[in-house]
Each structure stands twice: as C-alpha cells, then as structure tokens.
Design a protein around this motif. Structure first.
Motif, PDB file in Angstrom:
ATOM      1  N   CYS A 185       9.298   7.720   0.246  1.00  0.00           N
ATOM      2  CA  CYS A 185       8.379   6.690  -0.172  1.00  0.00           C
ATOM      3  C   CYS A 185       7.039   7.117  -0.622  1.00  0.00           C
ATOM      4  O   CYS A 185       6.246   6.362  -1.270  1.00  0.00           O
ATOM      5  CB  CYS A 185       8.207   5.687   0.854  1.00  0.00           C
ATOM      6  SG  CYS A 185       9.655   4.757   1.324  1.00  0.00           S
ATOM      7  N   LEU A 186       6.685   8.663  -0.369  1.00  0.00           N
ATOM      8  CA  LEU A 186       5.478   9.107  -0.644  1.00  0.00           C
ATOM      9  C   LEU A 186       5.361   9.679  -2.040  1.00  0.00           C
ATOM     10  O   LEU A 186       6.676  10.416  -2.333  1.00  0.00           O
ATOM     11  CB  LEU A 186       5.147  10.170   0.448  1.00  0.00           C
ATOM     12  CG  LEU A 186       4.925   9.813   1.929  1.00  0.00           C
ATOM     13  CD1 LEU A 186       4.651  10.865   2.924  1.00  0.00           C
ATOM     14  CD2 LEU A 186       3.969   8.489   2.053  1.00  0.00           C
ATOM     15  N   PRO A 187       4.327   9.355  -2.715  1.00  0.00           N
ATOM     16  CA  PRO A 187       4.361  10.073  -3.969  1.00  0.00           C
ATOM     17  C   PRO A 187       4.541  11.504  -4.226  1.00  0.00           C
ATOM     18  O   PRO A 187       5.077  12.076  -5.274  1.00  0.00           O
ATOM     19  CB  PRO A 187       3.042   9.575  -4.726  1.00  0.00           C
ATOM     20  CG  PRO A 187       2.697   8.287  -3.882  1.00  0.00           C
ATOM     21  CD  PRO A 187       3.278   8.645  -2.470  1.00  0.00           C
ATOM     22  N   ALA A 188       4.175  12.238  -3.044  1.00  0.00           N
ATOM     23  CA  ALA A 188       4.337  13.567  -3.086  1.00  0.00           C
ATOM     24  C   ALA A 188       5.705  14.185  -3.459  1.00  0.00           C
ATOM     25  O   ALA A 188       5.897  15.088  -3.741  1.00  0.00           O
ATOM     26  CB  ALA A 188       3.473  14.239  -1.965  1.00  0.00           C
ATOM     27  N   PHE A 189       6.771  13.338  -2.826  1.00  0.00           N
ATOM     28  CA  PHE A 189       8.084  13.787  -3.010  1.00  0.00           C
ATOM     29  C   PHE A 189       8.933  13.003  -4.377  1.00  0.00           C
ATOM     30  O   PHE A 189      10.183  13.335  -4.294  1.00  0.00           O
ATOM     31  CB  PHE A 189       8.817  13.401  -1.861  1.00  0.00           C
ATOM     32  CG  PHE A 189       8.409  14.095  -0.451  1.00  0.00           C
ATOM     33  CD1 PHE A 189       9.279  15.301  -0.255  1.00  0.00           C
ATOM     34  CD2 PHE A 189       7.392  13.670   0.179  1.00  0.00           C
ATOM     35  CE1 PHE A 189       8.716  16.035   0.939  1.00  0.00           C
ATOM     36  CE2 PHE A 189       7.093  14.327   1.490  1.00  0.00           C
ATOM     37  CZ  PHE A 189       7.710  15.571   1.789  1.00  0.00           C
ATOM     38  N   TRP A 190       8.217  12.563  -4.923  1.00  0.00           N
ATOM     39  CA  TRP A 190       8.574  12.012  -6.254  1.00  0.00           C
ATOM     40  C   TRP A 190       8.905  12.859  -7.336  1.00  0.00           C
ATOM     41  O   TRP A 190       8.352  13.036  -8.379  1.00  0.00           O
ATOM     42  CB  TRP A 190       7.816  10.881  -6.800  1.00  0.00           C
ATOM     43  CG  TRP A 190       7.744   9.590  -5.805  1.00  0.00           C
ATOM     44  CD1 TRP A 190       8.407   9.494  -4.814  1.00  0.00           C
ATOM     45  CD2 TRP A 190       6.753   8.423  -6.160  1.00  0.00           C
ATOM     46  NE1 TRP A 190       7.964   8.355  -4.240  1.00  0.00           N
ATOM     47  CE2 TRP A 190       6.968   7.786  -4.708  1.00  0.00           C
ATOM     48  CE3 TRP A 190       5.647   8.084  -6.930  1.00  0.00           C
ATOM     49  CZ2 TRP A 190       6.338   6.546  -4.779  1.00  0.00           C
ATOM     50  CZ3 TRP A 190       5.012   7.020  -6.630  1.00  0.00           C
ATOM     51  CH2 TRP A 190       5.473   5.976  -5.602  1.00  0.00           C
ATOM     52  N   ARG A 225       1.606  -0.271  -7.829  1.00  0.00           N
ATOM     53  CA  ARG A 225       0.915   1.165  -8.006  1.00  0.00           C
ATOM     54  C   ARG A 225       1.410   1.727  -9.253  1.00  0.00           C
ATOM     55  O   ARG A 225       0.635   2.058 -10.220  1.00  0.00           O
ATOM     56  CB  ARG A 225       1.508   2.162  -7.164  1.00  0.00           C
ATOM     57  CG  ARG A 225       1.326   3.659  -7.268  1.00  0.00           C
ATOM     58  CD  ARG A 225       1.704   4.578  -6.264  1.00  0.00           C
ATOM     59  NE  ARG A 225       1.605   5.822  -6.547  1.00  0.00           N
ATOM     60  CZ  ARG A 225       0.345   6.520  -6.020  1.00  0.00           C
ATOM     61  NH1 ARG A 225      -0.304   6.047  -5.158  1.00  0.00           N
ATOM     62  NH2 ARG A 225       0.224   7.717  -6.326  1.00  0.00           N
ATOM     63  N   MET A 226       2.627   1.356  -9.824  1.00  0.00           N
ATOM     64  CA  MET A 226       3.184   1.802 -10.959  1.00  0.00           C
ATOM     65  C   MET A 226       2.668   0.975 -12.208  1.00  0.00           C
ATOM     66  O   MET A 226       2.148   1.452 -13.139  1.00  0.00           O
ATOM     67  CB  MET A 226       4.699   1.626 -11.129  1.00  0.00           C
ATOM     68  CG  MET A 226       5.430   2.832 -10.246  1.00  0.00           C
ATOM     69  SD  MET A 226       7.152   2.653 -10.446  1.00  0.00           S
ATOM     70  CE  MET A 226       7.496   4.124  -9.913  1.00  0.00           C
ATOM     71  N   ARG A 227       2.374  -0.453 -11.928  1.00  0.00           N
ATOM     72  CA  ARG A 227       1.779  -1.054 -12.924  1.00  0.00           C
ATOM     73  C   ARG A 227       0.264  -0.715 -13.106  1.00  0.00           C
ATOM     74  O   ARG A 227      -0.161  -0.698 -14.335  1.00  0.00           O
ATOM     75  CB  ARG A 227       1.751  -2.745 -12.516  1.00  0.00           C
ATOM     76  CG  ARG A 227       1.253  -3.658 -13.460  1.00  0.00           C
ATOM     77  CD  ARG A 227       1.093  -5.020 -12.787  1.00  0.00           C
ATOM     78  NE  ARG A 227       2.361  -5.514 -12.705  1.00  0.00           N
ATOM     79  CZ  ARG A 227       2.783  -6.014 -11.528  1.00  0.00           C
ATOM     80  NH1 ARG A 227       1.949  -5.652 -10.423  1.00  0.00           N
ATOM     81  NH2 ARG A 227       3.915  -6.342 -11.280  1.00  0.00           N
ATOM     82  N   LEU A 228      -0.364  -0.404 -12.085  1.00  0.00           N
ATOM     83  CA  LEU A 228      -1.929   0.231 -11.998  1.00  0.00           C
ATOM     84  C   LEU A 228      -1.657   1.529 -12.893  1.00  0.00           C
ATOM     85  O   LEU A 228      -2.583   1.673 -13.906  1.00  0.00           O
ATOM     86  CB  LEU A 228      -2.641   0.424 -10.961  1.00  0.00           C
ATOM     87  CG  LEU A 228      -2.786  -0.963 -10.106  1.00  0.00           C
ATOM     88  CD1 LEU A 228      -3.458  -0.623  -8.811  1.00  0.00           C
ATOM     89  CD2 LEU A 228      -3.775  -1.802 -10.837  1.00  0.00           C
ATOM     90  N   GLY A 229      -0.824   2.414 -12.872  1.00  0.00           N
ATOM     91  CA  GLY A 229      -0.789   3.639 -13.333  1.00  0.00           C
ATOM     92  C   GLY A 229      -0.436   3.406 -14.773  1.00  0.00           C
ATOM     93  O   GLY A 229      -0.837   4.077 -15.681  1.00  0.00           O
TER      94      GLY A 229
END
Length: 367
Positions: A118-123, A361-365
């Motif tokens: 769930c952490l962005p570092a692993f996406w 988070r994705m919407r803001l990005g």
C-alpha cells in the motif's frame, strides 16, 4: 471586459458569507418542520436505547473469563469466555496446537506484505511482484514446514484465519495478472484472440463460483493424472483466481476504453512499443479510473473466501462453526459470530479506507 472588472470589484467588496452555526445546521436538517422534529427526536431516542442495550450486553454485563462460565445464561450479557476457550480453534482451525506460532507468523507475513504494497515506494512493476512473491513464499514455507527441523504440515491441516488470508492473497496475486492478460487479449486487433477470450470470460462469468470450485476440487482429479492434478487447495485457489480475473478483466477493459485514443496514438507516433505504452501510459490510468470498482472487487473476494467451507476447507468461518458445534458452547453462537464479523469488518474496512485514500491521492496527483 468592463463587466468582468465590475463583477470582480463587487465580489471583493461583498461581505464574506457567514458560516452557519451547529444549531442552525441542526435546525435546517432535522427540525425544519414539526414532523421533522418529531421523527428526529424519536430516532434519537431509539438509537440511544439501542446503543445502551448493546453496551450493556457487550461490555457491562459481559462474562470474560472461563472460570465464570457458569454465569453465562440467556439473562446475562455476552459470554466472551467462549472466545478465550475456543479462540485458537477459530483462528487456527485444525493446525497442530504446538505449531500454531508458525501460523501466527505466516499471517503476520501476509499482513505486512499487504501493508507494504500500500506504500507508494513499492508501486513499481519491478518491486511489487518481488514483494508479493517474497511474502507469499514466506507464508507457504512457514505453514508447510518440512525443513530446518520444522515438522511438515500439509495443506489439509491448514485452517482458520491463516487459510482465509492465504486464499485471498493467492486469488489476488494470481488473478490480477490474469485479469490484465484477459483484458488486453479481449482488446486484441486479431479477431480470433479477441473473440476467444471474450467467449471464455463470458463463460466464466456466467457460472456460479461454487460450481467452479467444485469442478477444481472434484472433477479435475478425475480428468488428470495425479502428477498433473496437483494439490486440492492450489486447484481451488487457481479456479477462484480465474473467476476473479474474469470479472476484473472487464473492469480493466472499461478503464482502458475510458482513456482518449489520442494518448495511444501519440505514443505510437513517438515510436513506443506496445508493452511500453501499456505499462507506462495506459494501464496506470486504467487502474486509476477503475480504482473504486477494483477495491470493491477485492472486498467481495475477501468475503467470498467463506464459500470454500462447502468443499471441505476449514477457513475462519468453518472454524467458528466448529467452535460452537459441541454442546459445551452451543448457546454462545451469537458471541462467536460477532467475533467473526469483527474479523471481516477489520479487513474489509481497512481495504475500503485504503481505497478511498488512494483514490484521493491519485485524484490530487492527476489534478
């Protein structure tokens, strides 16, 4: 132009809009008319009475220790002593008692894997598969044993919460890549591939999940030799994953269709190969566009793991039924089912909250 300037000056000179007070908000939404007020008061009293009764039963009058089991009657509160007495059976099923620490560590490995993913570092297309293969491998090694002095525990003895997490994780790990393959194949420019996969997806979606699981557990061993039939649990997980992939493939395909064609055409004009366009441009947007549906599909999958009880697996729901299956704790079925409901609620609520955070988070990005 003059009108625009005038409107701007008027807007700047206008007094700020006053925010309504809590009392005004309550008056507007709950006490606007006399019948709104009556219904609001009645529902408030009803909810307060229900909460008081629930707290009285679940906490104030509850029996917590096995030593006080003789106090558990229909007139008393909740008898949580059943969880203390039968909790190991609910959480670990038929797993050997002296080896249940391995099942605990295996569950922690899966939970940590889910949390890290769930952490962005692993996406990343490189990091996420390695993470899940590692976590899944640790789970299987701990549960199965047979090395470094750990006794061998076959999958027939797996049960409880660890089996539920194994089935859910296995379905997602196998089913998500299959869903991507199915979705891309159904969008293929080759009619034979597109129609074949479309027919397969429609066939799988038209069948009940239980029928597929029964076929994997009972029919496949009759059609294949023992060397190819494999383990019963793995056959069931693969069949479940195919069912998941068929539904998820349609979700991904809808996300791909929502992307304007101009992006793919621009990538083609820049000379990007097919898989680069998919992995770097189209699939990330497709998953972002279909994130609510994907999270919903994961939630449904987690709850549907209880179906494997029917074909002989001792997952957490079956373990709960076994905990009240004898005469000693037969009257405490409500407490056991409340405990099971809390287990499902923790995981499902966690998935839904993470999905909401990820969507924001994705919407803001994107904005």
């Amino acid at each position: 132009m003059a009108g625009t300037v005038t409107d701007t000056l008027i807007g700047a000179m206008a007094p700020p809009v006053a925010r309504s007070s809590p009392a005004a908000w309550l008056r507007k939404h709950f006490f606007a008319t006399w019948y709104d007020a009556v219904f609001s008061v009645l529902f408030t009293v009803l909810i307060a009475w229900m909460l008081h009764a629930l707290l009285q039963w679940a906490l104030i009058d509850a029996i917590w220790r096995v030593e006080n089991r003789e106090l558990c009657t229909y007139e008393a509160g909740a008898c949580w002593a059943v969880i203390e007495s039968r909790g190991r059976l609910i959480l670990f099923g038929l797993y050997p008692f002296e080896e249940q620490w391995r099942s605990t560590l295996a569950c922690m490995a899966i939970i940590v894997t889910i949390a890290l993913s769930c952490l962005p570092a692993f996406w990343s297309i490189k990091r996420l598969p390695v993470l899940w293969i590692t976590g899944f491998g640790i789970f299987v090694l701990l549960m199965r044993g047979g090395f470094a002095g750990l006794p061998l525990v076959t999958s027939e003895q797996w049960g409880g919460l660890s089996l539920t997490l194994f089935i859910f994780s296995g379905v997602v790990v196998i089913g998500m890549p299959l869903a991507v393959v199915f979705a891309l194949a159904r969008r293929s420019n080759l009619p034979v591939i597109a129609k074949s996969f479309g027919f397969f997806i429609d066939i799988v979606r038209s069948l009940p999940l239980l029928a597929l699981l029964f076929a994997a557990a009972v029919v496949v061993p009759l059609l294949l030799p023992d060397a190819l039939a494999g383990n019963k649990l793995m056959r069931v997980v693969v069949a479940f994953a195919i069912f998941f992939a068929a539904y998820q493939a349609e979700i991904i395909r809808a996300g791909l269709q929502s992307i304007p064609n101009g992006q793919d055409e621009t990538a083609v004009a820049l000379g990007m190969p097919y898989w680069s366009r998919m992995v770097d441009i189209l699939l990330p947007q497709a998953f972002r566009n279909t994130l609510p549906s994907t999270i919903n599909q994961a939630v449904i999958t987690f709850k549907e793991t209880s179906i494997v009880t029917i074909i002989g697996f001792f997952e957490v729901m079956a373990s709960g039924n076994a905990a009240i299956g004898n005469g000693e704790w037969g009257n405490q079925y409500v407490e056991v089912y409340v405990f099971l409901a809390l287990i499902y609620f923790v995981f499902v609520f966690g998935l839904s909250r993470y999905g909401a955070w990820l969507e924001q988070r994705m919407r803001l990005g994107h904005d």
